[in-house]
Design an enzyme around this catalytic site. Structure first.
Site: not given
Ligand code: ARG
Length: 475
Positions: A172, A293, A299, A306
């Site tokens: 979980h 970024s 970043k 992804e």
């Protein structure tokens, strides 16, 4: 690639005076219909398979006496010349010739004259395209298997190195029990090993020769189909001509196996993305697998996982395209089947690219062992070990569960871990708890205790990694 909407006016010199099938037609094909129905923009990718299939067909026609040896030699020479031209980029694909098959056949006739017109004897584009797609897919599966093996080998190496590294295991997405980082990596290895097995199984049904089925009913020429199968490395010949020219279930099976594999890569991606975040910080990915970024200078984004997670949807889409393509088709071949190729190519490219990126990236993972350890200590991950300890002292498991639950609540209020409670405090929950409990409450003790087949004990991780290495050597 030539797309119908990008077509420039074809050079009239290149246009055939009549189509290869033009005999019964009174007027030329409408220009848009010609572009709309053509597949050469995408099926030219099958040129190697098409030429290999034609070469084997010609050899067989000579063997059974339909062609003379001289005719066969001329055809094969012509086909070899075309192959070189295409590989050199010295071949113009003509939309008026519709597809890869007729482009190559028309060029053959151009090059070697009338004898080229004999190649299509006893054959139809229907069994020709089914053969080409099977040859292509067989090659694609072999290339994918190699990339999968490289990725699996990288996982096993890393797992072996990280057998003793503790991390929190989750259920979980809540901290559950301490596990070996190597164990987690071997879970991925198992998923990908089943993917490899599935592909190998699909390959068996892909590797069957349809040629000889002709348009739909077989042919009246005495073809030696087994000889063609042998020349092309097929394991056998199809047993029903209607089925062989029409079904694309072997593509669907591949797309289904590819979808499962992408689903696995997507799950791995999700974890890598979480682990590289500042909140987890379990691992670092080298800069070469990340991008920045344009606005936020700090970043470093895990783009590769992804994108793989994102690309998974494409492959599912390819699978659904083929399932839907087939569901309404009566026997035998229908032009609908021309739509099988782009989803197939897309899935092959997507899976190959994703596997390649992962195979390069996995060995470069830099684990942050200290962070994983700290995280494993949080969330009372050794609570089950305390319950198991009490069971060994003769307490029934349900009672032990209750006792430990109370101890956890107490520790939580005190803001510490179970292992940080003084012995006297623990004994207040159960007098059966003795000094030896603290060994059980350590992360290492918890991991090492799960020393059974499939368990997370570093000892077991090393056993499984060694077995995996042996398995990889055999594949
Ligand atoms: N381009 C076609 C395809 O991809 C080849 C077979 C065409 N056969 C036919 N009878 N029109 O399926």
């Amino acid at each position: 690639m030539i797309r119908p909407d990008e077509q420039t006016a074809p050079n009239p010199a290149e246009l055939p005076t009549t189509k290869l099938w033009g005999g019964r037609f009174d007027e030329p094909t409408d220009a848009f219909v010609e572009a709309f129905t053509a597949s050469v923009g995408f099926d030219q990718r099958l040129f190697r398979e098409d030429i290999a299939g034609s070469t084997a067909h010609a050899k067989m026609l000579a063997k059974v006496g339909v062609l003379t040896t001289a005719e066969c030699d001329k055809i094969i020479d012509g086909l070899n010349g075309i192959l070189l031209d295409i590989e050199r980029g010295d071949f113009s694909w003509v939309v008026a010739y519709e597809d890869v098959h007729m482009n190559i056949e028309a060029r053959l006739i151009d090059r070697i004259g009338d004898v080229g017109k004999k190649l299509h004897t006893g054959r139809s584009r229907n069994d020709q395209v089914a053969t080409d797609v099977r040859l292509y897919l067989r090659g694609a599966i072999d290339r994918i298997e190699l990339e999968l093996t490289r990725l699996r080998a990288g996982l096993v190496d890393l797992a072996e190195r990280e057998a003793d590294t503790v991390m929190p295991g989750f259920t979980h997405l809540q901290v559950a029990q301490p596990i070996s980082f190597g164990h987690h990596l071997l879970a991925w290895y198992e998923m990908l090993t089943r993917d490899a097995e599935r592909l190998a199984d699909v390959r068996k049904r892909v590797n069957i020769l349809p040629l000889g089925s002709a348009a739909l009913a077989g042919t009246s020429y005495p073809l030696d189909r087994d000889y063609v199968a042998e020349l092309l490395g097929f394991d056998g010949v199809s047993r029903n001509s209607l089925d062989a020219v029409s079904d694309r279930d072997f593509v669907i099976e591949f797309l289904s196996a590819a979808s499962v594999s992408m689903m696995h890569l997507s799950r791995m991606s999700e974890e890598l993305i979480l682990w590289t975040s500042a909140q987890f910080a379990f691992i670092d990915l080298p800069d070469r697998f990340c991008t920045g970024s344009s606005i936020m200078p700090q970043k470093k984004n895990p783009d590769v996982p992804e994108l793989v997670r994102g690309k998974t949807g494409r492959v599912y889409g390819d699978l659904f395209a083929l399932l839907t393509l087939m569901k309404g088709q009566p026997l035998a071949y229908n032009k609908d089947n021309q739509e099988d190729k782009e989803p197939l190519f897309d899935a092959v490219d997507t899976l190959m690219g994703s596997l390649r990126a992962f195979a390069d990236m996995i060995p470069a993972i830099e684990p942050n062992r200290e962070r994983m350890r700290i995280a494993a200590k949080q969330g009372f991950s050794t609570a089950t070990d305390l319950a198991d300890y009490l069971v060994r002292q003769g307490v029934a498991f349900r009672d032990a569960h209750e006792i430990v639950g109370k101890a956890v609540r107490h520790a939580q209020n005190a803001g510490c871990d179970l292992s940080e409670l003084p012995l006297a405090q623990l004994q207040a929950f159960s007098p059966k708890i003795q000094d030896d409990v603290f060994a059980v409450l350590t992360l290492e003790g918890s991991m090492a205790a799960r020393d059974l087949t499939g368990g997370t004990a570093p000892n077991q991780v090393r056993i499984q990694a060694a077995a995996a290495k042996k398995g990889l050597q055999r594949s």
